[in-house]
Each structure stands twice: as C-alpha cells, then as structure tokens.
Write a protein that holds these residues in place. Structure first.
Motif: not given
Length: 65
Positions: A46-47, A50
C-alpha cells in the motif's frame, strides 16, 4: 517499521486528526491491516502504491504547468 506500528495505533481509533499530523496515513494503514489480517506485506504494498500515485500526480501537474 516504527511508523507502521504508530499508524496502526492511531488508525485503530479512526479520529479526524492526530497531534502529529493528518489522519490519512493512519487510516490507510488500519484499512490495509483490517483487509489483510495484519499482514505486513499488504501495508508495504500500500505504501508503494501511494508513492506511485504521488509520482503520477506530480507528473500530471508538471505536464499541466
């Protein structure tokens, strides 16, 4: 690693703001933890997503300017 632990602690509360900054980071970490059963690989993925979205936004802004 400590940022993830901090994000999990903050995100568990789902507040509208925290003393260290806006809530989006904590919300996203908690959402990934809930969806994955607290597996770290999804939080790391997820990072990176992003980061890619931020790069795309900067690229689009640069093209517009």
């Amino acid at each position: 690693m400590l940022d993830i632990i901090e994000g999990l602690a903050w995100g568990h509360e789902w507040q509208l703001g925290y003393h260290k900054g806006p809530p989006l980071f904590a919300w996203l970490v908690e959402l990934a933890a809930v969806l994955s059963g607290k597996q770290l690989w999804l939080i790391y993925l997820e990072s990176q997503i992003c980061v890619a979205v931020a790069f795309f936004g900067v690229w689009q802004l640069g093209r517009w300017i």
